[in-house]
Scaffold this motif. Structure first.
Motif, PDB file in Angstrom:
ATOM      1  N   GLU A 276       0.816  -1.215   0.000  1.00  0.00           N
ATOM      2  CA  GLU A 276       0.000   0.000   0.000  1.00  0.00           C
ATOM      3  C   GLU A 276       0.847   1.262   0.000  1.00  0.00           C
ATOM      4  O   GLU A 276       0.529   2.229  -0.695  1.00  0.00           O
ATOM      5  CB  GLU A 276      -0.921   0.006   1.218  1.00  0.00           C
ATOM      6  N   VAL A 277       1.934   1.272   0.757  1.00  0.00           N
ATOM      7  CA  VAL A 277       2.675   2.521   0.949  1.00  0.00           C
ATOM      8  C   VAL A 277       3.714   2.766  -0.134  1.00  0.00           C
ATOM      9  O   VAL A 277       4.099   3.909  -0.386  1.00  0.00           O
ATOM     10  CB  VAL A 277       3.351   2.538   2.338  1.00  0.00           C
ATOM     11  N   ALA A 278       4.202   1.701  -0.788  1.00  0.00           N
ATOM     12  CA  ALA A 278       5.225   1.848  -1.828  1.00  0.00           C
ATOM     13  C   ALA A 278       5.020   0.747  -2.862  1.00  0.00           C
ATOM     14  O   ALA A 278       5.774  -0.219  -2.912  1.00  0.00           O
ATOM     15  CB  ALA A 278       6.632   1.779  -1.218  1.00  0.00           C
ATOM     16  N   PRO A 279       3.987   0.875  -3.714  1.00  0.00           N
ATOM     17  CA  PRO A 279       3.616  -0.216  -4.609  1.00  0.00           C
ATOM     18  C   PRO A 279       4.691  -0.598  -5.617  1.00  0.00           C
ATOM     19  O   PRO A 279       4.844  -1.782  -5.940  1.00  0.00           O
ATOM     20  CB  PRO A 279       2.348   0.295  -5.302  1.00  0.00           C
ATOM     21  N   ALA A 280       5.454   0.360  -6.121  1.00  0.00           N
ATOM     22  CA  ALA A 280       6.510   0.019  -7.081  1.00  0.00           C
ATOM     23  C   ALA A 280       7.615  -0.794  -6.400  1.00  0.00           C
ATOM     24  O   ALA A 280       8.124  -1.775  -6.957  1.00  0.00           O
ATOM     25  CB  ALA A 280       7.078   1.285  -7.703  1.00  0.00           C
ATOM     26  N   ALA A 281       7.986  -0.389  -5.198  1.00  0.00           N
ATOM     27  CA  ALA A 281       8.984  -1.150  -4.442  1.00  0.00           C
ATOM     28  C   ALA A 281       8.460  -2.534  -4.111  1.00  0.00           C
ATOM     29  O   ALA A 281       9.203  -3.529  -4.169  1.00  0.00           O
ATOM     30  CB  ALA A 281       9.351  -0.402  -3.164  1.00  0.00           C
ATOM     31  N   GLU A 410      12.143   4.236  -4.578  1.00  0.00           N
ATOM     32  CA  GLU A 410      10.828   4.634  -4.090  1.00  0.00           C
ATOM     33  C   GLU A 410      10.853   4.926  -2.593  1.00  0.00           C
ATOM     34  O   GLU A 410      10.212   5.862  -2.113  1.00  0.00           O
ATOM     35  CB  GLU A 410       9.769   3.582  -4.395  1.00  0.00           C
ATOM     36  N   LEU A 411      11.623   4.131  -1.855  1.00  0.00           N
ATOM     37  CA  LEU A 411      11.668   4.340  -0.408  1.00  0.00           C
ATOM     38  C   LEU A 411      12.488   5.563  -0.017  1.00  0.00           C
ATOM     39  O   LEU A 411      12.421   6.008   1.134  1.00  0.00           O
ATOM     40  CB  LEU A 411      12.218   3.096   0.294  1.00  0.00           C
ATOM     41  N   ALA A 412      13.248   6.118  -0.950  1.00  0.00           N
ATOM     42  CA  ALA A 412      14.056   7.299  -0.640  1.00  0.00           C
ATOM     43  C   ALA A 412      13.194   8.501  -0.283  1.00  0.00           C
ATOM     44  O   ALA A 412      13.676   9.456   0.336  1.00  0.00           O
ATOM     45  CB  ALA A 412      14.975   7.631  -1.816  1.00  0.00           C
ATOM     46  N   ARG A 413      11.918   8.476  -0.660  1.00  0.00           N
ATOM     47  CA  ARG A 413      11.049   9.617  -0.318  1.00  0.00           C
ATOM     48  C   ARG A 413      10.605   9.593   1.137  1.00  0.00           C
ATOM     49  O   ARG A 413      10.004  10.550   1.615  1.00  0.00           O
ATOM     50  CB  ARG A 413       9.833   9.644  -1.230  1.00  0.00           C
ATOM     51  N   PHE A 414      10.892   8.501   1.847  1.00  0.00           N
ATOM     52  CA  PHE A 414      10.596   8.424   3.276  1.00  0.00           C
ATOM     53  C   PHE A 414      11.893   8.582   4.062  1.00  0.00           C
ATOM     54  O   PHE A 414      12.898   7.966   3.729  1.00  0.00           O
ATOM     55  CB  PHE A 414       9.977   7.065   3.634  1.00  0.00           C
ATOM     56  N   ASP A 415      11.839   9.375   5.124  1.00  0.00           N
ATOM     57  CA  ASP A 415      13.013   9.431   5.996  1.00  0.00           C
ATOM     58  C   ASP A 415      12.789   8.617   7.273  1.00  0.00           C
ATOM     59  O   ASP A 415      13.655   8.593   8.153  1.00  0.00           O
ATOM     60  CB  ASP A 415      13.387  10.877   6.334  1.00  0.00           C
ATOM     61  N   SER A 442      20.331   5.689   7.868  1.00  0.00           N
ATOM     62  CA  SER A 442      19.370   6.538   7.158  1.00  0.00           C
ATOM     63  C   SER A 442      18.250   7.007   8.079  1.00  0.00           C
ATOM     64  O   SER A 442      17.775   8.145   7.962  1.00  0.00           O
ATOM     65  CB  SER A 442      18.790   5.781   5.963  1.00  0.00           C
ATOM     66  N   ILE A 443      17.838   6.149   9.007  1.00  0.00           N
ATOM     67  CA  ILE A 443      16.803   6.539   9.977  1.00  0.00           C
ATOM     68  C   ILE A 443      17.365   7.545  10.974  1.00  0.00           C
ATOM     69  O   ILE A 443      16.769   8.592  11.244  1.00  0.00           O
ATOM     70  CB  ILE A 443      16.262   5.304  10.721  1.00  0.00           C
ATOM     71  N   ALA A 444      18.531   7.231  11.517  1.00  0.00           N
ATOM     72  CA  ALA A 444      19.083   8.055  12.597  1.00  0.00           C
ATOM     73  C   ALA A 444      19.448   9.455  12.119  1.00  0.00           C
ATOM     74  O   ALA A 444      19.204  10.445  12.822  1.00  0.00           O
ATOM     75  CB  ALA A 444      20.308   7.372  13.190  1.00  0.00           C
ATOM     76  N   THR A 445      20.026   9.554  10.915  1.00  0.00           N
ATOM     77  CA  THR A 445      20.483  10.860  10.455  1.00  0.00           C
ATOM     78  C   THR A 445      19.322  11.744  10.013  1.00  0.00           C
ATOM     79  O   THR A 445      19.438  12.977  10.020  1.00  0.00           O
ATOM     80  CB  THR A 445      21.469  10.717   9.285  1.00  0.00           C
ATOM     81  N   ALA A 446      18.196  11.124   9.626  1.00  0.00           N
ATOM     82  CA  ALA A 446      17.057  11.909   9.153  1.00  0.00           C
ATOM     83  C   ALA A 446      16.133  12.361  10.267  1.00  0.00           C
ATOM     84  O   ALA A 446      15.338  13.290  10.082  1.00  0.00           O
ATOM     85  CB  ALA A 446      16.256  11.084   8.130  1.00  0.00           C
ATOM     86  N   ARG A 447      16.213  11.739  11.451  1.00  0.00           N
ATOM     87  CA  ARG A 447      15.255  12.051  12.519  1.00  0.00           C
ATOM     88  C   ARG A 447      15.719  13.273  13.292  1.00  0.00           C
ATOM     89  O   ARG A 447      16.205  13.206  14.417  1.00  0.00           O
ATOM     90  CB  ARG A 447      15.082  10.857  13.449  1.00  0.00           C
ATOM     91  N   THR A 448      15.545  14.444  12.640  1.00  0.00           N
ATOM     92  CA  THR A 448      15.969  15.708  13.254  1.00  0.00           C
ATOM     93  C   THR A 448      14.784  16.578  13.603  1.00  0.00           C
ATOM     94  O   THR A 448      14.939  17.766  13.896  1.00  0.00           O
ATOM     95  CB  THR A 448      16.909  16.468  12.296  1.00  0.00           C
ATOM     96  N   GLY A 449      13.560  16.003  13.521  1.00  0.00           N
ATOM     97  CA  GLY A 449      12.386  16.765  13.882  1.00  0.00           C
ATOM     98  C   GLY A 449      11.597  17.267  12.704  1.00  0.00           C
ATOM     99  O   GLY A 449      10.494  17.776  12.862  1.00  0.00           O
ATOM    100  N   SER A 450      12.164  17.179  11.483  1.00  0.00           N
ATOM    101  CA  SER A 450      11.422  17.628  10.298  1.00  0.00           C
ATOM    102  C   SER A 450      10.448  16.565   9.879  1.00  0.00           C
ATOM    103  O   SER A 450      10.602  15.390  10.152  1.00  0.00           O
ATOM    104  CB  SER A 450      12.411  17.904   9.157  1.00  0.00           C
ATOM    105  N   ARG A 451       9.399  17.014   9.150  1.00  0.00           N
ATOM    106  CA  ARG A 451       8.404  16.061   8.685  1.00  0.00           C
ATOM    107  C   ARG A 451       8.949  15.293   7.497  1.00  0.00           C
ATOM    108  O   ARG A 451       9.689  15.818   6.672  1.00  0.00           O
ATOM    109  CB  ARG A 451       7.121  16.782   8.282  1.00  0.00           C
ATOM    110  N   SER A 452       8.563  14.017   7.385  1.00  0.00           N
ATOM    111  CA  SER A 452       8.997  13.193   6.275  1.00  0.00           C
ATOM    112  C   SER A 452       8.308  13.641   4.987  1.00  0.00           C
ATOM    113  O   SER A 452       7.118  13.932   4.980  1.00  0.00           O
ATOM    114  CB  SER A 452       8.629  11.720   6.549  1.00  0.00           C
ATOM    115  N   PRO A 453       9.052  13.680   3.862  1.00  0.00           N
ATOM    116  CA  PRO A 453       8.422  14.017   2.596  1.00  0.00           C
ATOM    117  C   PRO A 453       7.343  13.021   2.197  1.00  0.00           C
ATOM    118  O   PRO A 453       6.490  13.325   1.370  1.00  0.00           O
ATOM    119  CB  PRO A 453       9.601  13.943   1.588  1.00  0.00           C
ATOM    120  N   GLY A 454       7.378  11.819   2.772  1.00  0.00           N
ATOM    121  CA  GLY A 454       6.383  10.810   2.403  1.00  0.00           C
ATOM    122  C   GLY A 454       5.083  10.940   3.151  1.00  0.00           C
ATOM    123  O   GLY A 454       4.155  10.185   2.920  1.00  0.00           O
ATOM    124  N   ARG A 455       4.978  11.885   4.086  1.00  0.00           N
ATOM    125  CA  ARG A 455       3.732  12.020   4.874  1.00  0.00           C
ATOM    126  C   ARG A 455       2.709  12.864   4.156  1.00  0.00           C
ATOM    127  O   ARG A 455       3.052  13.802   3.460  1.00  0.00           O
ATOM    128  CB  ARG A 455       4.052  12.620   6.240  1.00  0.00           C
TER     129      ARG A 455
END
Length: 455
Positions: A276-281, A410-415, A442-455
């Protein structure tokens, strides 16, 4: 921050350990595993009262990931290396030395396979550089199509398939050139005038460094150290049924909501959870097939007259049911010091599960009979352990690299969502350690409080 790691194999446990390192003690880590134990296809059991690995037993020692991880965890004293003995190949009803100076069994010249292959095939290999050769850069075909065309089908059956069977539980027909032999593909793309020339260019330089390594007391030591160093970590024994986007993160059914998720699951499970969340992947992951296998570990009397070799690989088409024998007490000095001899007998190739699905008792009989055939001595086991690995190894078929690129793009759009596992960038433990470390990073470096582009 709440992070779920779905899958408790080596990739999942390394990801959890790296996340703990990066996020600190305040992070709420949960490892979700559908089986009753952690470790995935790494499992240490007992044979004769001593630890023996019942899944993968070794790793490529020339890659740095596992030795570095052992040092980090304070268990570097567990690292052991083989005795340096060469394996044999069972072909044409007898044992032959495994050819040297080959690339995954693809010979670098006729002299390397003289004696293993018939005179007609050896002459075909010798003549190969003189025959017209066409290669379109970027081509990805199965290994069989390339090698059988240039070097003959017997070369594949007796030299290439035995090695690919050990790595992937597959054959040259099920494995793609670019994923399994990237240096050969690169040499061909650069304009090598023949397969012989490409193999010569792709061979690694000679080295005295041990090819393989292992843990003296089995992979259980590594699994335990990773779990302990990930603490505090919650382990949930359940199958994840769905992954859904919710405000602020992810709903992982049936466990709960999390800020971020690492999927350390086999390709088919990953495909289902990403549908559902990443059909191409999901579609790309669904195209990665798995091979099943089975292992019989025999405990033999110490004085059993085993050949002075590390093992015996079986050519395709032989009337044996086993695909390989690891003479563990010959291969590993720490096992040679024990009071009994240990032999691992492997069954199952992609597309042929007939032997691997035999009942346990019949599988032990087959292992004993086949070992007697290849060694020429009576085999009277003191005990035997059967371990089955359904869907244990991914097949790196032609187009595999494109599938992996599709998944990761495809998953690169999620942090806050990452994947790792043996179906991505290599089936061995070092590749899994590298993949899991990258996913956690990839999870640790992106979790800086900003919203994920995939939301």
């Amino acid at each position: 921050m709440r992070v779920a790691v779905v899958g408790g194999g080596i990739s999942g446990l390394v990801a959890a350990y790296r996340l703990r390192q990066s996020l600190g003690e305040s992070a709420d880590l949960t490892v979700i595993e559908s089986r009753v134990r952690l470790g995935g296809v790494l499992r240490t059991g007992e044979v004769g009262g001593e630890p023996v690995d019942l899944g993968a037993e070794a790793f490529v020692g020339r890659r740095p990931e596992v030795p570095a991880l052992l040092r980090e965890l304070g268990i570097a004293d567990q690292l052991v290396h083989p005795a340096g003995l060469r394996p044999l190949v069972w072909a044409g009803g007898r044992a032959h030395p495994l050819p040297e100076r080959t690339l995954m069994g693809i010979p670098s010249g006729p002299e390397t396979v003289t004696g293993l292959l018939d005179a007609e095939t050896v002459a075909r290999i010798a003549d190969e550089p003189t025959r017209p050769f066409m290669w379109r850069p970027g081509t990805d075909i199965d290994v069989y199509s390339l090698v059988a065309d240039r070097f003959g089908a017997q070369t594949v059956a007796r030299s290439v398939d035995p090695l690919l069977g050990g790595v992937y539980a597959g054959t040259a027909r099920s494995i793609g050139l670019r994923a399994a032999l990237p240096t050969l593909a690169a040499a061909l793309d650069r304009g090598a005038g023949s397969l012989t020339a490409a193999v010569a260019a792709a061979l690694p330089p000679p080295s005295d460094a041990p090819v393989f390594g292992a843990l003296r007391d089995g992979y259980a030591v590594l699994l335990r150290a990773l779990t302990e160093r990930s603490a505090p970590v919650t382990v949930r024994e359940t199958a994840v049924t769905a992954l859904r986007r919710v405000p602020g993160g992810w709903q992982v059914d049936p466990v709960g909501e999390f800020d971020a998720v690492v999927l350390a699951t086999p390709a088919p499970v990953t495909a289902r959870l990403l549908a559902e969340v990443a059909p191409a992947a999901a579609h790309a992951a669904a195209g990665i097939q798995l091979s099943s296998s089975a292992l019989v570990v025999l405990e033999l009397p110490k004085d059993t007259r085993l050949p002075p070799n590390s093992g015996v690989l079986v050519a395709t088409g032989e009337p044996l049911r086993a695909k390989a024998f690891t003479l563990s007490s010959r291969k590993w000095p720490h096992l040679a010091a024990r009071d009994t001899a240990v032999v691992r007998v492997s069954f199952g190739r992609f597309g042929d599960d007939s032997a691997a699905t035999l009942p346990d008792a019949d599988l032990v009989v087959a292992a004993t009979a086949d070992l007697a055939t290849v060694t020429g001595v009576p085999i009277d086991p003191r005990s035997a352990v059967v371990q089955r690995w359904p869907g244990g190894l991914a097949q790196y078929a032609p187009g595999h690299l494109e599938r992996v690129t599709e998944i990761e793009s495809e998953l690169a759009r999620f942090d806050d969502l990452a994947v790792t596992g043996a179906y991505l960038h290599g089936v061995g433990v070092p590749a899994c350690v590298a993949s899991a470390s990258a996913a956690a990073r990839s999870i640790a470096t992106a979790r800086t409080g900003s919203r994920s582009p995939g939301r």
